[in-house]
Every structure is written in structure tokens, then in C-alpha cells.
Design a protein around this motif. Structure first.
Motif, PDB file in Angstrom:
ATOM      1  N   GLN A 101     -12.338  16.325 -22.976  1.00  0.00           N
ATOM      2  CA  GLN A 101     -11.580  17.434 -23.590  1.00  0.00           C
ATOM      3  C   GLN A 101     -11.743  17.208 -25.171  1.00  0.00           C
ATOM      4  N   LEU A 102     -11.203  15.920 -25.393  1.00  0.00           N
ATOM      5  CA  LEU A 102     -11.241  15.651 -27.030  1.00  0.00           C
ATOM      6  C   LEU A 102     -12.748  15.619 -27.438  1.00  0.00           C
ATOM      7  N   TYR A 103     -13.323  14.802 -26.807  1.00  0.00           N
ATOM      8  CA  TYR A 103     -14.848  14.793 -27.502  1.00  0.00           C
ATOM      9  C   TYR A 103     -15.636  16.193 -27.790  1.00  0.00           C
ATOM     10  N   VAL A 104     -15.601  16.775 -26.346  1.00  0.00           N
ATOM     11  CA  VAL A 104     -16.309  18.085 -26.304  1.00  0.00           C
ATOM     12  C   VAL A 104     -15.422  19.323 -27.083  1.00  0.00           C
ATOM     13  N   GLY A 105     -14.334  19.615 -26.630  1.00  0.00           N
ATOM     14  CA  GLY A 105     -13.533  20.533 -26.982  1.00  0.00           C
ATOM     15  C   GLY A 105     -13.124  20.527 -28.480  1.00  0.00           C
ATOM     16  N   GLU A 106     -12.809  19.137 -28.866  1.00  0.00           N
ATOM     17  CA  GLU A 106     -11.956  19.053 -30.234  1.00  0.00           C
ATOM     18  C   GLU A 106     -12.950  18.341 -31.231  1.00  0.00           C
ATOM     19  N   ARG A 107     -14.052  18.045 -30.704  1.00  0.00           N
ATOM     20  CA  ARG A 107     -15.063  17.207 -31.338  1.00  0.00           C
ATOM     21  C   ARG A 107     -14.609  15.980 -31.978  1.00  0.00           C
ATOM     22  N   VAL A 108     -13.774  15.288 -31.341  1.00  0.00           N
ATOM     23  CA  VAL A 108     -13.195  14.012 -31.979  1.00  0.00           C
ATOM     24  C   VAL A 108     -14.292  12.872 -31.654  1.00  0.00           C
ATOM     25  N   PRO A 109     -14.782  12.284 -32.826  1.00  0.00           N
ATOM     26  CA  PRO A 109     -15.825  11.277 -32.779  1.00  0.00           C
ATOM     27  C   PRO A 109     -15.423  10.076 -31.664  1.00  0.00           C
ATOM     28  N   ILE A 110     -16.571   9.503 -30.994  1.00  0.00           N
ATOM     29  CA  ILE A 110     -16.268   8.542 -30.361  1.00  0.00           C
ATOM     30  C   ILE A 110     -15.404   7.280 -30.800  1.00  0.00           C
ATOM     31  N   ARG A 111     -15.876   6.839 -32.006  1.00  0.00           N
ATOM     32  CA  ARG A 111     -14.954   5.973 -32.863  1.00  0.00           C
ATOM     33  C   ARG A 111     -13.426   6.015 -32.822  1.00  0.00           C
ATOM     34  N   ALA A 112     -13.121   7.355 -33.163  1.00  0.00           N
ATOM     35  CA  ALA A 112     -11.992   7.823 -33.398  1.00  0.00           C
ATOM     36  C   ALA A 112     -11.107   7.778 -31.963  1.00  0.00           C
ATOM     37  N   LEU A 113     -11.728   8.171 -30.670  1.00  0.00           N
ATOM     38  CA  LEU A 113     -11.233   8.047 -29.537  1.00  0.00           C
ATOM     39  C   LEU A 113     -11.006   6.540 -29.155  1.00  0.00           C
ATOM     40  N   ALA A 114     -12.036   5.790 -29.593  1.00  0.00           N
ATOM     41  CA  ALA A 114     -11.849   4.338 -29.262  1.00  0.00           C
ATOM     42  C   ALA A 114     -10.570   3.887 -29.818  1.00  0.00           C
ATOM     43  N   GLU A 115     -10.411   4.092 -31.297  1.00  0.00           N
ATOM     44  CA  GLU A 115      -9.251   3.700 -31.868  1.00  0.00           C
ATOM     45  C   GLU A 115      -7.983   4.187 -31.348  1.00  0.00           C
ATOM     46  N   ARG A 116      -7.846   5.545 -31.012  1.00  0.00           N
ATOM     47  CA  ARG A 116      -6.720   6.249 -30.480  1.00  0.00           C
ATOM     48  C   ARG A 116      -6.306   5.595 -29.234  1.00  0.00           C
ATOM     49  N   PHE A 117      -7.200   5.061 -28.265  1.00  0.00           N
ATOM     50  CA  PHE A 117      -6.867   4.799 -26.936  1.00  0.00           C
ATOM     51  C   PHE A 117      -6.924   3.184 -26.919  1.00  0.00           C
ATOM     52  N   ARG A 118      -7.258   2.666 -27.917  1.00  0.00           N
ATOM     53  CA  ARG A 118      -7.423   1.158 -27.957  1.00  0.00           C
ATOM     54  C   ARG A 118      -8.336   0.464 -26.963  1.00  0.00           C
ATOM     55  N   ILE A 119      -9.452   1.031 -27.060  1.00  0.00           N
ATOM     56  CA  ILE A 119     -10.524   0.602 -25.942  1.00  0.00           C
ATOM     57  C   ILE A 119     -11.638   0.749 -26.810  1.00  0.00           C
ATOM     58  N   SER A 120     -12.862   0.261 -26.165  1.00  0.00           N
ATOM     59  CA  SER A 120     -14.121  -0.113 -26.862  1.00  0.00           C
ATOM     60  C   SER A 120     -14.727   1.216 -26.945  1.00  0.00           C
ATOM     61  N   ILE A 121     -15.708   1.361 -27.937  1.00  0.00           N
ATOM     62  CA  ILE A 121     -16.654   2.331 -28.070  1.00  0.00           C
ATOM     63  C   ILE A 121     -17.630   2.505 -26.738  1.00  0.00           C
ATOM     64  N   ASN A 122     -17.808   1.417 -26.411  1.00  0.00           N
ATOM     65  CA  ASN A 122     -18.776   1.370 -24.957  1.00  0.00           C
ATOM     66  C   ASN A 122     -18.261   1.766 -23.896  1.00  0.00           C
ATOM     67  N   THR A 123     -16.566   1.687 -23.785  1.00  0.00           N
ATOM     68  CA  THR A 123     -15.928   2.327 -22.681  1.00  0.00           C
ATOM     69  C   THR A 123     -15.999   3.734 -22.786  1.00  0.00           C
ATOM     70  N   ILE A 124     -15.700   4.210 -23.970  1.00  0.00           N
ATOM     71  CA  ILE A 124     -15.669   5.491 -24.191  1.00  0.00           C
ATOM     72  C   ILE A 124     -17.081   6.292 -23.853  1.00  0.00           C
ATOM     73  N   ARG A 125     -18.070   5.635 -24.357  1.00  0.00           N
ATOM     74  CA  ARG A 125     -19.463   5.937 -24.129  1.00  0.00           C
ATOM     75  C   ARG A 125     -19.528   6.173 -22.502  1.00  0.00           C
ATOM     76  N   ALA A 126     -19.253   5.102 -21.815  1.00  0.00           N
ATOM     77  CA  ALA A 126     -19.622   5.002 -20.452  1.00  0.00           C
ATOM     78  C   ALA A 126     -18.683   6.028 -19.616  1.00  0.00           C
ATOM     79  N   ALA A 127     -17.509   6.540 -20.115  1.00  0.00           N
ATOM     80  CA  ALA A 127     -16.604   7.482 -19.549  1.00  0.00           C
ATOM     81  C   ALA A 127     -17.642   8.874 -19.782  1.00  0.00           C
ATOM     82  N   LEU A 128     -17.781   9.286 -20.873  1.00  0.00           N
ATOM     83  CA  LEU A 128     -18.704  10.318 -21.017  1.00  0.00           C
ATOM     84  C   LEU A 128     -19.850  10.326 -20.424  1.00  0.00           C
ATOM     85  N   ARG A 129     -20.533   9.260 -20.005  1.00  0.00           N
ATOM     86  CA  ARG A 129     -21.766   9.154 -19.322  1.00  0.00           C
ATOM     87  C   ARG A 129     -21.523   9.685 -17.881  1.00  0.00           C
ATOM     88  N   ARG A 130     -20.229   9.221 -17.465  1.00  0.00           N
ATOM     89  CA  ARG A 130     -19.873   9.332 -15.898  1.00  0.00           C
ATOM     90  C   ARG A 130     -19.565  10.955 -15.910  1.00  0.00           C
TER      91      ARG A 130
END
Length: 105
Positions: free
Chosen positions: A59-88
Motif C-alpha cells: 500500500q505504501l509503495y504502490v498507493g502512496e509511492r513511498v520509495p523502497i529505501r524510505a520503507l526500509a528505514e521506516r520499518f528498520r529492515i533491509s532494502i532487499n527484504t522490502i524488495r522480496a515482500a514486493l516480489r511475493r
């Protein structure tokens, strides 16, 4: 006994203080892939794979266009973890934004 057991008290303290695995890895010189096993061996539960629902990431990535790096910082997880969640979730990553010009840094 693992060669990382000597740093276990510091790793556990930093994990409980909320440091990311990347921060713990850099600080203690332990590979990120060894942190979960070390925590488990010393009675500290490893963190969940995602501290947030994948639906919220999407929702944040698609709906609100929050960048991957900002999501990773916000949730304190790696960029790769965010990418994997989006891929799934079947979400195609957006192309990276333009590099910052030197006069805009």
C-alpha cells in the motif's frame, strides 16, 4: 560453540535496543546470516522476518509511492527484504529515480 559466541552479549543487547541486523553486523563484525542463529542459541528470539504486514508495504509503495529505501528505514529492515515482500506480492519495482544533481544535494 561458535566463534561468534564471544560477541553474543553485545549482539543481544544491540538487538534488544532495536538496532538493525545490518548495524549489528557492522558493529560486531558478524555476518547478518549468523545473527539469528546466535540469538536463538543464547535464548534471545530472532526478530520476525517482517515487522509489518506485506499488505502495508505494498500500500505504501504502490498507493502512496513511498520509495523502497524510505520503507526500509521506516520499518528498520533491509532494502532487499522490502524488495522480496514486493516480489511475493507481485509488485514490479519502479525504476530508480534520477540521480541528484550536485547543485541540489
Amino acid at each position: 560453540m561458535s566463534k561468534w559466541d564471544a560477541v553474543a552479549p553485545g549482539v543481544i543487547a544491540d538487538y534488544r535496543a532495536g538496532l538493525t541486523w545490518a548495524e549489528i553486523s557492522r558493529k560486531h563484525g558478524i555476518p547478518q546470516g549468523s545473527i539469528a542463529a546466535l540469538l536463538e542459541r543464547h535464548g534471545a528470539a530472532p526478530p520476525p522476518s517482517l515487522p509489518v504486514a506485506e499488505e502495508e508495504i505494498v500500500q505504501l509503495y504502490v498507493g502512496e509511492r513511498v520509495p523502497i529505501r524510505a520503507l526500509a528505514e521506516r520499518f528498520r529492515i533491509s532494502i532487499n527484504t522490502i524488495r522480496a515482500a514486493l516480489r511475493r506480492a507481485g509488485v514490479q519495482p519502479r525504476p530508480p529515480g534520477p540521480p541528484l544533481r550536485k547543485d541540489r544535494r
